[in-house]
Design a protein around this motif. Structure first.
Motif, mmCIF file in Angstrom:
data_model
loop_
_atom_site.group_PDB
_atom_site.id
_atom_site.type_symbol
_atom_site.label_atom_id
_atom_site.label_comp_id
_atom_site.label_asym_id
_atom_site.label_seq_id
_atom_site.Cartn_x
_atom_site.Cartn_y
_atom_site.Cartn_z
ATOM 1 N N TYR A 104 -1.110 0.931 25.185
ATOM 2 C CA TYR A 104 -1.282 0.224 23.907
ATOM 3 C C TYR A 104 -0.859 -1.239 24.047
ATOM 4 C CZ TYR A 104 -1.374 5.058 22.292
ATOM 5 O OH TYR A 104 -1.675 6.387 22.133
ATOM 6 N N VAL A 105 -1.763 -2.138 23.698
ATOM 7 C CA VAL A 105 -1.451 -3.561 23.620
ATOM 8 C C VAL A 105 -1.936 -4.081 22.275
ATOM 9 C CG1 VAL A 105 -1.534 -3.953 26.120
ATOM 10 C CG2 VAL A 105 -3.627 -4.245 24.740
ATOM 11 N N LEU A 106 -1.497 -5.281 21.927
ATOM 12 C CA LEU A 106 -1.865 -5.855 20.628
ATOM 13 C C LEU A 106 -3.251 -6.488 20.723
ATOM 14 C CD1 LEU A 106 -1.168 -6.451 17.703
ATOM 15 C CD2 LEU A 106 -0.003 -8.533 18.469
ATOM 16 N N ARG A 107 -4.252 -5.658 20.577
ATOM 17 C CA ARG A 107 -5.625 -6.181 20.531
ATOM 18 C C ARG A 107 -5.819 -6.955 19.227
ATOM 19 N NH1 ARG A 107 -9.003 -3.463 24.284
ATOM 20 N NH2 ARG A 107 -7.993 -1.679 25.306
ATOM 21 N N ASN A 108 -6.657 -7.981 19.277
ATOM 22 C CA ASN A 108 -6.838 -8.827 18.095
ATOM 23 C C ASN A 108 -7.315 -8.047 16.884
ATOM 24 O OD1 ASN A 108 -5.933 -11.338 18.914
ATOM 25 N ND2 ASN A 108 -7.913 -11.987 19.729
ATOM 26 N N TYR A 109 -8.174 -7.052 17.108
ATOM 27 C CA TYR A 109 -8.712 -6.335 15.948
ATOM 28 C C TYR A 109 -7.644 -5.461 15.303
ATOM 29 C CZ TYR A 109 -9.224 -1.577 17.851
ATOM 30 O OH TYR A 109 -8.985 -0.322 18.329
ATOM 31 N N LEU A 110 -6.712 -4.939 16.100
ATOM 32 C CA LEU A 110 -5.618 -4.156 15.525
ATOM 33 C C LEU A 110 -4.741 -5.036 14.646
ATOM 34 C CD1 LEU A 110 -4.561 -2.007 18.628
ATOM 35 C CD2 LEU A 110 -5.919 -1.270 16.651
ATOM 36 N N ALA A 111 -4.445 -6.231 15.133
ATOM 37 C CA ALA A 111 -3.672 -7.169 14.326
ATOM 38 C C ALA A 111 -4.434 -7.527 13.052
ATOM 39 C CB ALA A 111 -3.357 -8.425 15.130
ATOM 40 N N GLN A 112 -5.747 -7.723 13.170
ATOM 41 C CA GLN A 112 -6.546 -8.124 12.014
ATOM 42 C C GLN A 112 -6.545 -7.052 10.925
ATOM 43 O OE1 GLN A 112 -7.728 -11.080 11.552
ATOM 44 N NE2 GLN A 112 -8.668 -10.631 9.583
ATOM 45 N N VAL A 113 -6.632 -5.792 11.326
ATOM 46 C CA VAL A 113 -6.592 -4.703 10.341
ATOM 47 C C VAL A 113 -5.266 -4.721 9.589
ATOM 48 C CG1 VAL A 113 -6.549 -2.198 10.049
ATOM 49 C CG2 VAL A 113 -8.238 -3.246 11.577
ATOM 50 N N ALA A 114 -4.160 -4.882 10.339
ATOM 51 C CA ALA A 114 -2.843 -4.929 9.708
ATOM 52 C C ALA A 114 -2.715 -6.145 8.799
ATOM 53 C CB ALA A 114 -1.757 -4.942 10.781
ATOM 54 N N ILE A 115 -3.270 -7.274 9.222
ATOM 55 C CA ILE A 115 -3.204 -8.503 8.426
ATOM 56 C C ILE A 115 -3.952 -8.334 7.108
ATOM 57 C CG2 ILE A 115 -4.061 -10.880 8.323
ATOM 58 C CD1 ILE A 115 -3.419 -11.009 11.388
ATOM 59 N N GLU A 116 -5.150 -7.792 7.177
ATOM 60 C CA GLU A 116 -5.961 -7.666 5.960
ATOM 61 C C GLU A 116 -5.301 -6.731 4.952
ATOM 62 O OE1 GLU A 116 -9.953 -6.686 7.083
ATOM 63 O OE2 GLU A 116 -10.267 -8.595 8.120
ATOM 64 N N LYS A 117 -4.664 -5.673 5.436
ATOM 65 C CA LYS A 117 -3.946 -4.792 4.516
ATOM 66 C C LYS A 117 -2.727 -5.507 3.938
ATOM 67 C CE LYS A 117 -5.499 -0.323 6.204
ATOM 68 N NZ LYS A 117 -5.104 1.054 6.592
ATOM 69 N N ALA A 118 -2.038 -6.257 4.782
ATOM 70 C CA ALA A 118 -0.847 -6.971 4.314
ATOM 71 C C ALA A 118 -1.207 -8.028 3.286
ATOM 72 C CB ALA A 118 -0.127 -7.606 5.498
ATOM 73 N N GLN A 119 -2.365 -8.632 3.429
ATOM 74 C CA GLN A 119 -2.801 -9.629 2.453
ATOM 75 C C GLN A 119 -3.020 -9.016 1.073
ATOM 76 O OE1 GLN A 119 -6.110 -11.163 4.731
ATOM 77 N NE2 GLN A 119 -4.947 -12.953 5.430
ATOM 78 N N PHE A 127 1.810 -2.945 3.507
ATOM 79 C CA PHE A 127 2.450 -3.240 4.785
ATOM 80 C C PHE A 127 2.607 -1.999 5.667
ATOM 81 C CE2 PHE A 127 4.528 -6.225 1.630
ATOM 82 C CZ PHE A 127 3.621 -7.253 1.868
ATOM 83 N N SER A 128 1.966 -0.911 5.267
ATOM 84 C CA SER A 128 2.108 0.349 6.009
ATOM 85 C C SER A 128 1.483 0.254 7.401
ATOM 86 C CB SER A 128 1.486 1.505 5.233
ATOM 87 O OG SER A 128 0.102 1.278 5.010
ATOM 88 N N GLU A 129 0.339 -0.396 7.511
ATOM 89 C CA GLU A 129 -0.312 -0.499 8.822
ATOM 90 C C GLU A 129 0.479 -1.405 9.756
ATOM 91 O OE1 GLU A 129 -3.112 0.325 11.811
ATOM 92 O OE2 GLU A 129 -2.621 1.301 9.911
ATOM 93 N N LEU A 130 1.091 -2.434 9.210
ATOM 94 C CA LEU A 130 1.937 -3.322 10.015
ATOM 95 C C LEU A 130 3.105 -2.536 10.610
ATOM 96 C CD1 LEU A 130 2.694 -6.208 10.926
ATOM 97 C CD2 LEU A 130 3.932 -6.449 8.770
ATOM 98 N N ALA A 131 3.743 -1.716 9.789
ATOM 99 C CA ALA A 131 4.870 -0.907 10.269
ATOM 100 C C ALA A 131 4.415 0.105 11.311
ATOM 101 C CB ALA A 131 5.542 -0.203 9.098
#
Length: 501
Positions: free
Chosen positions: A442-457, A461-465
């Protein structure tokens, strides 16, 4: 204070025993100022692992008192907020004075195991304008703050030297980038945020007294053993060069691209700092540029090792008044390439599960990268799947072969690889265990970060955690999170990150 199950005391944010080592330097090194408050701050995410490094109760970070403190709305007792001045080369061009344009240092606090340094500095990134903001607003946005928070902790879990991210706080205050976004502040931690550009600032301003003060501060605080060297400033340059070369090798081995390797973003301690338009290699392309603002490809994947060396030469130039002789400075920096080559070679042997070194190993590695380049094979999946290879059962290679368009070419390389493994009587299960301990799933792929960002917006914040918890165990199988190790979806190819990220 709270006493957790491990028996160690955990303190609240307002109990942190601040000292202010950098603030003790003369006023020309920094500007004392207060962070600019944001309206109605809230907690976005907090790292329990980072909090443990300073004996902080991670649960207490959700309390409003802590949220206010790490948003810049309240000043923690004992802290002396300041912004540091530095200069630097940006994209190879001298940019003159820069400085902490949106970062405010609170001070340093004692560190706990397992972090080696005695103390860690706490810095708020996005806490408002400073005298060094130039045309900027001194703010960070939620998108970029989440990316830095996640990647700092992901890199630490990968064993790569890095600053850490204690928490992210947010506010609905609008911030203009390409579009209107919302403000956020990430609390960063590192033994020091001094950078190559900190030394360049005094050299190019012909302020040798301040240059010496800064070098002495770094040696006394972080490299005390160098004080006994016959030439301590040359020894400092040599040690920073060694650490930088090691760091570049570790970046390359995991497929990490920083994106903005300016001298003002290079740590004097050999840490990964200032996460912006970073990326982890997916479809392998040695020429890949992760930063949409890098139009010339200066900071592409294949250029990173050379730029690391270029930056060390820039540091050598800045330290020349202290080192004395050009030849001495050159000798210190010329250790970069052999150090990098040796480290990267060591890491490649580990990634391929090889226990010893053979004369033709470089040919095997070269052929492997050529094969990956021609087939644009996913970097992380390839090395992880390679650990599952069975020495005497090529039929088991199908999941690995499926990563390649030219499967016969893979078969030809795998034949060489198997032959090499047999030379050292490699055992499948032992080799797999070793390889899976160094090749992350597991690495921080850009799309994984993007999914967490869009939910956080949207204040979810569940996906970020969840993503943070996955990235904290990058080498584990985590069957319940298997989808986070999949190839990126088609829509991920449209994602771009730039210097505003």
């Amino acid at each position: 204070m709270n006493a957790p199950a491990d028996g160690r005391l955990r303190q609240q944010a307002d109990q942190l025993p601040f000292s202010n080592s950098f603030a003790a330097l003369p006023p020309v090194f920094h500007t004392r100022l207060q962070p600019t408050p944001v309206p109605a701050p809230y907690l976005v995410g907090a790292s329990a692992n980072a909090a443990a490094l300073i004996g902080l109760d991670a649960d207490a970070l959700a309390r409003q008192e802590a949220v206010d403190a790490f948003s810049g709305n309240a000043i923690l007792p004992g802290s002396e907020p300041l912004a540091a001045v530095y200069s630097g080369h940006q994209f190879g061009v001298w940019a003159g004075q820069l400085g902490d344009g949106r970062a405010i240092l609170l001070g340093d606090v004692p560190a706990r195991d397992p972090w080696p340094p005695a103390r860690l500095e706490l810095q708020l990134k996005g806490a408002g304008m400073t005298p060094y903001s130039r045309m900027g607003d001194g703010r960070a946005v939620l998108r970029s703050s989440i990316r830095e928070y996640l990647c700092s902790e992901a890199m630490a879990a990968l064993g790569i030297p890095t600053s850490r991210a204690l928490c992210v706080t947010g506010s609905d205050m609008p911030v203009m980038r390409e579009t209107v976004e919302t403000a956020a502040i990430v609390t960063r931690m590192a033994p020091s945020f001094i950078r190559f550009g900190s030394f360049e600032h005094w050299f190019y301003n012909e302020r040798n007294e301040e240059l010496k003060l800064l070098a002495d501060h770094v040696i006394d605080r972080f490299y005390p053993a160098l004080r006994d060297e016959a030439q301590p400033y040359r020894a400092l340059l040599s040690e920073v060069t060694r650490r930088t070369a090691d760091l570049m090798a570790q970046w390359q081995a995991v497929g990490f691209m920083h994106g903005v390797m300016n001298t003002d973003n290079m740590s004097i301690l050999g840490l990964t700092i200032d996460y912006g338009p970073f990326g982890f290699m997916e479809a392998f392309d040695a020429r890949h540029i992760c930063n949409h603002s890098d139009h010339q490809g200066r900071y592409s994947y294949q250029m990173q090792p050379r730029i690391g060396q270029w930056n060390c030469f820039a540091l050598a130039q800045a330290l020349l008044p202290l080192v004395g002789e050009v030849e001495d400075a050159q000798a210190a920096v010329e250790s970069y390439k052999p150090t990098y080559d040796a480290k990267f070679n060591q890491l490649l042997h580990a990634k391929l599960g090889l226990l010893d070194t053979q004369p033709d190993d470089d040919k095997l590695f070269e052929a492997m990268f050529g094969l990956m380049q021609n087939n644009h094979v996913d970097f992380t999946l390839f090395f992880r799947q390679l650990g599952n290879l069975k020495l005497e059962n090529p039929q088991a290679d199908e999941p690995l072969r499926d990563l390649f368009i030219d499967r016969p070419a893979f078969d030809a390389w795998a034949l060489q690889y198997r032959s090499r493994l047999r030379q050292e009587n490699s055992r499948d299960e032992d080799r797999k265990a070793r390889m899976h301990s160094v090749n992350p799933k597991y690495v921080l792929r850009n799309y994984l970060a993007q999914v967490a960002i869009e939910k956080a917006q949207n204040k979810d914040f569940s996906e970020l955690a969840r993503l943070l918890s996955i990235l904290e165990k990058p080498f584990d199988e985590q069957p319940e999170n298997e989808q986070y190790a999949d190839l990126p979806p088609d829509w991920a190819s449209t994602l771009e990150v730039s210097c505003s990220s």
